[in-house]
Scaffold this motif. Sequence first.
Motif, PDB file in Angstrom:
ATOM      1  N   PHE A 157      45.223  78.710  56.324  1.00 24.93           N
ATOM      2  CA  PHE A 157      45.447  79.700  57.374  1.00 24.93           C
ATOM      3  C   PHE A 157      45.745  81.076  56.784  1.00 24.93           C
ATOM      4  N   PHE A 158      44.870  81.530  55.885  1.00 22.56           N
ATOM      5  CA  PHE A 158      44.920  82.893  55.351  1.00 22.56           C
ATOM      6  C   PHE A 158      46.243  83.231  54.676  1.00 22.56           C
ATOM      7  N   THR A 159      46.920  82.235  54.136  1.00 23.77           N
ATOM      8  CA  THR A 159      48.220  82.387  53.445  1.00 23.77           C
ATOM      9  C   THR A 159      49.215  83.203  54.281  1.00 23.77           C
ATOM     10  N   VAL A 160      49.185  82.994  55.596  1.00 27.06           N
ATOM     11  CA  VAL A 160      50.129  83.673  56.482  1.00 27.06           C
ATOM     12  C   VAL A 160      51.563  83.354  56.070  1.00 27.06           C
ATOM     13  N   ALA A 161      51.788  82.100  55.653  1.00 31.08           N
ATOM     14  CA  ALA A 161      53.134  81.685  55.222  1.00 31.08           C
ATOM     15  C   ALA A 161      53.335  81.867  53.723  1.00 31.08           C
ATOM     16  N   GLY A 162      52.440  82.604  53.079  1.00 31.15           N
ATOM     17  CA  GLY A 162      52.540  82.841  51.642  1.00 31.15           C
ATOM     18  C   GLY A 162      51.623  81.917  50.854  1.00 31.15           C
ATOM     19  N   ALA A 163      51.226  82.380  49.670  1.00 29.47           N
ATOM     20  CA  ALA A 163      50.353  81.588  48.808  1.00 29.47           C
ATOM     21  C   ALA A 163      51.191  80.573  48.035  1.00 29.47           C
ATOM     22  N   SER A 164      51.553  79.482  48.711  1.00 33.26           N
ATOM     23  CA  SER A 164      52.450  78.484  48.138  1.00 33.26           C
ATOM     24  C   SER A 164      51.827  77.769  46.953  1.00 33.26           C
ATOM     25  N   ASP A 165      52.686  77.301  46.050  1.00 40.77           N
ATOM     26  CA  ASP A 165      52.211  76.474  44.940  1.00 40.77           C
ATOM     27  C   ASP A 165      51.687  75.156  45.490  1.00 40.77           C
ATOM     28  N   VAL A 166      50.516  74.745  45.013  1.00 38.72           N
ATOM     29  CA  VAL A 166      49.875  73.522  45.495  1.00 38.72           C
ATOM     30  C   VAL A 166      50.110  72.381  44.522  1.00 38.72           C
ATOM     31  N   ASN A 167      50.689  71.301  45.012  1.00 39.76           N
ATOM     32  CA  ASN A 167      50.918  70.080  44.231  1.00 39.76           C
ATOM     33  C   ASN A 167      51.688  70.343  42.940  1.00 39.76           C
ATOM     34  N   GLY A 168      52.632  71.283  43.016  1.00 36.21           N
ATOM     35  CA  GLY A 168      53.478  71.546  41.862  1.00 36.21           C
ATOM     36  C   GLY A 168      52.857  72.412  40.795  1.00 36.21           C
ATOM     37  N   PHE A 169      51.628  72.921  41.033  1.00 38.26           N
ATOM     38  CA  PHE A 169      51.014  73.810  40.045  1.00 38.26           C
ATOM     39  C   PHE A 169      51.671  75.174  40.161  1.00 38.26           C
ATOM     40  N   LYS A 170      52.434  75.559  39.144  1.00 42.85           N
ATOM     41  CA  LYS A 170      53.220  76.794  39.185  1.00 42.85           C
ATOM     42  C   LYS A 170      52.319  78.023  39.304  1.00 42.85           C
ATOM     43  N   ASP A 171      52.695  78.917  40.214  1.00 42.97           N
ATOM     44  CA  ASP A 171      51.976  80.171  40.437  1.00 42.97           C
ATOM     45  C   ASP A 171      50.506  79.926  40.781  1.00 42.97           C
ATOM     46  N   THR A 172      50.290  79.109  41.802  1.00 42.84           N
ATOM     47  CA  THR A 172      48.919  78.840  42.252  1.00 42.84           C
ATOM     48  C   THR A 172      48.197  80.114  42.655  1.00 42.84           C
ATOM     49  N   PHE A 173      48.957  81.136  43.080  1.00 39.71           N
ATOM     50  CA  PHE A 173      48.343  82.397  43.512  1.00 39.71           C
ATOM     51  C   PHE A 173      47.493  83.025  42.412  1.00 39.71           C
ATOM     52  N   LEU A 174      47.774  82.671  41.150  1.00 40.68           N
ATOM     53  CA  LEU A 174      46.981  83.208  40.044  1.00 40.68           C
ATOM     54  C   LEU A 174      45.509  82.831  40.174  1.00 40.68           C
ATOM     55  N   MET A 175      45.251  81.745  40.882  1.00 39.78           N
ATOM     56  CA  MET A 175      43.879  81.250  41.007  1.00 39.78           C
ATOM     57  C   MET A 175      42.997  82.168  41.841  1.00 39.78           C
ATOM     58  N   ASN A 176      43.601  83.114  42.553  1.00 41.21           N
ATOM     59  CA  ASN A 176      42.786  84.144  43.218  1.00 41.21           C
ATOM     60  C   ASN A 176      43.429  85.528  43.106  1.00 41.21           C
ATOM     61  N   SER A 177      44.323  85.665  42.134  1.00 37.88           N
ATOM     62  CA  SER A 177      45.047  86.926  41.892  1.00 37.88           C
ATOM     63  C   SER A 177      45.856  87.382  43.104  1.00 37.88           C
ATOM     64  N   GLY A 178      46.130  86.462  44.010  1.00 36.13           N
ATOM     65  CA  GLY A 178      46.950  86.789  45.178  1.00 36.13           C
ATOM     66  C   GLY A 178      46.298  87.718  46.173  1.00 36.13           C
ATOM     67  N   VAL A 179      44.952  87.841  46.146  1.00 40.34           N
ATOM     68  CA  VAL A 179      44.280  88.824  47.013  1.00 40.34           C
ATOM     69  C   VAL A 179      44.407  88.509  48.499  1.00 40.34           C
ATOM     70  N   SER A 180      44.684  87.253  48.824  1.00 43.29           N
ATOM     71  CA  SER A 180      44.703  86.865  50.243  1.00 43.29           C
ATOM     72  C   SER A 180      45.903  87.431  51.006  1.00 43.29           C
ATOM     73  N   TRP A 181      46.844  88.086  50.321  1.00 44.70           N
ATOM     74  CA  TRP A 181      48.013  88.648  51.012  1.00 44.70           C
ATOM     75  C   TRP A 181      47.608  89.695  52.045  1.00 44.70           C
ATOM     76  N   THR A 182      46.456  90.329  51.860  1.00 42.65           N
ATOM     77  CA  THR A 182      46.032  91.382  52.790  1.00 42.65           C
ATOM     78  C   THR A 182      45.500  90.820  54.109  1.00 42.65           C
ATOM     79  N   LEU A 183      45.031  89.579  54.100  1.00 42.50           N
ATOM     80  CA  LEU A 183      44.365  89.025  55.284  1.00 42.50           C
ATOM     81  C   LEU A 183      45.303  88.843  56.482  1.00 42.50           C
ATOM     82  N   PRO A 184      46.558  88.393  56.288  1.00 44.72           N
ATOM     83  CA  PRO A 184      47.458  88.348  57.451  1.00 44.72           C
ATOM     84  C   PRO A 184      47.646  89.716  58.109  1.00 44.72           C
ATOM     85  N   TYR A 185      47.639  90.785  57.302  1.00 45.43           N
ATOM     86  CA  TYR A 185      47.779  92.129  57.870  1.00 45.43           C
ATOM     87  C   TYR A 185      46.529  92.508  58.672  1.00 45.43           C
TER      88      TYR A 185
END
Length: 380
Positions: A157-185
């Motif tokens: 859901f467009f990381t509305v609740a934040g780009a949470s770590d998936v299955n304990g993989f630390k800093d999962t947001f690195l997998m897309n450089s956190g770009v999805s933060w703009t989509l909720p806006y």
Amino acid sequence: MSDSIYLYLIPVFFVLWVTVIAVNKLIQLELTPVKYPEIDGVRGYLAFFVFLHHSYIWQQYLHTKEWSDPNSNLFTHFGQTSVVLFFIITAFLFITKLLESKTYFDWNHYLKSRFFRLFPMYICVVLVVLIMAGSYTHWEQHDSFFNLIKSISSWLFFTVAGASDVNGFKDTFLMNSGVSWTLPYEWMFYFLLPMFALLLRKKVPLKIVLLFTLAFLLILYINQASIRHFMPFIGGIVAAVLLKKFDLKPITQKPVFTFMALALLTCSVVFFESGRKPIPIIIATGIFIIIASGNSFFGLLSSSLSRKFGQITYSLYLIHGTLLFIIFYGIIGIEKASKLSNLEYWGIIAATVIPLLFLSQLTFKYIELPMMNYIKIKKS
């Protein structure tokens, strides 16, 4: 990092132009007629600047293991001012549609068109992220079932609740450089549009106002959104109203305004460490007004090459972070990548431009474009 790092941008942009030409010869796309070709022409460059922004951050991260803003004004503005301009463009285009609508505004189609425009390409990237998270955690459950469902749902859901770590993989947001933060806006602005329509004295069904406002408030609450990120949207609204009321083309198309825009942009980069502060946002709005009123920067933005580059903006924006992760985390490895010299690192970035543009062109042609055509057919 030394100042000489800026010299590496020369070969990076050279590779960009060569690749844009090659990609458009090998994966041909027709130009879609648009009212504001210069806006289309600038969008591709903005997405590419975001790629450079994250490339710099990745180089810092490799040495410090901290994901933070670049310690360079230029590379900071590559990311922040580009996103500011993206938000300005969004507000400008949709407020302009409202201003020009003389009959009933089809809110149902509007919402569907936004979904089919953003979700298909986004879900493809998210699936890649989830597959990588599963692969790097060896397909074993490292988190509670509830947290796993919660994190996956957030990504879907467009990381509305934040780009949470998936299955304990630390800093999962690195997998897309956190770009999805703009989509909720983006979605929050879409849901606010009926309110703007009322302010512009357009008729809007009460049900639409209530449902859209409720959706806006829900995303705002879940996302813990920052008010400062709404400022660029205000700039886009001002630009739309201004250009609707005044014909600035005879004035702003003069070469002096091109140099003025470049001078303003230079001042913003030199004197401000962030593109998110009020004055840089005002400067970005002024530059956008110059572009939107027909200034093509000596033909660069209105050229067919720039416009075709602009068509793949969304794919380029979503894909580049994942590609950077695959290269530095998956192929080279974090430890080895941390020992790269500036020449080696930016040589890799220049080489990365080639697959990035090819992938973006392919995903636009075979994922984005069919969905865009589908929603057009549905409307007719």
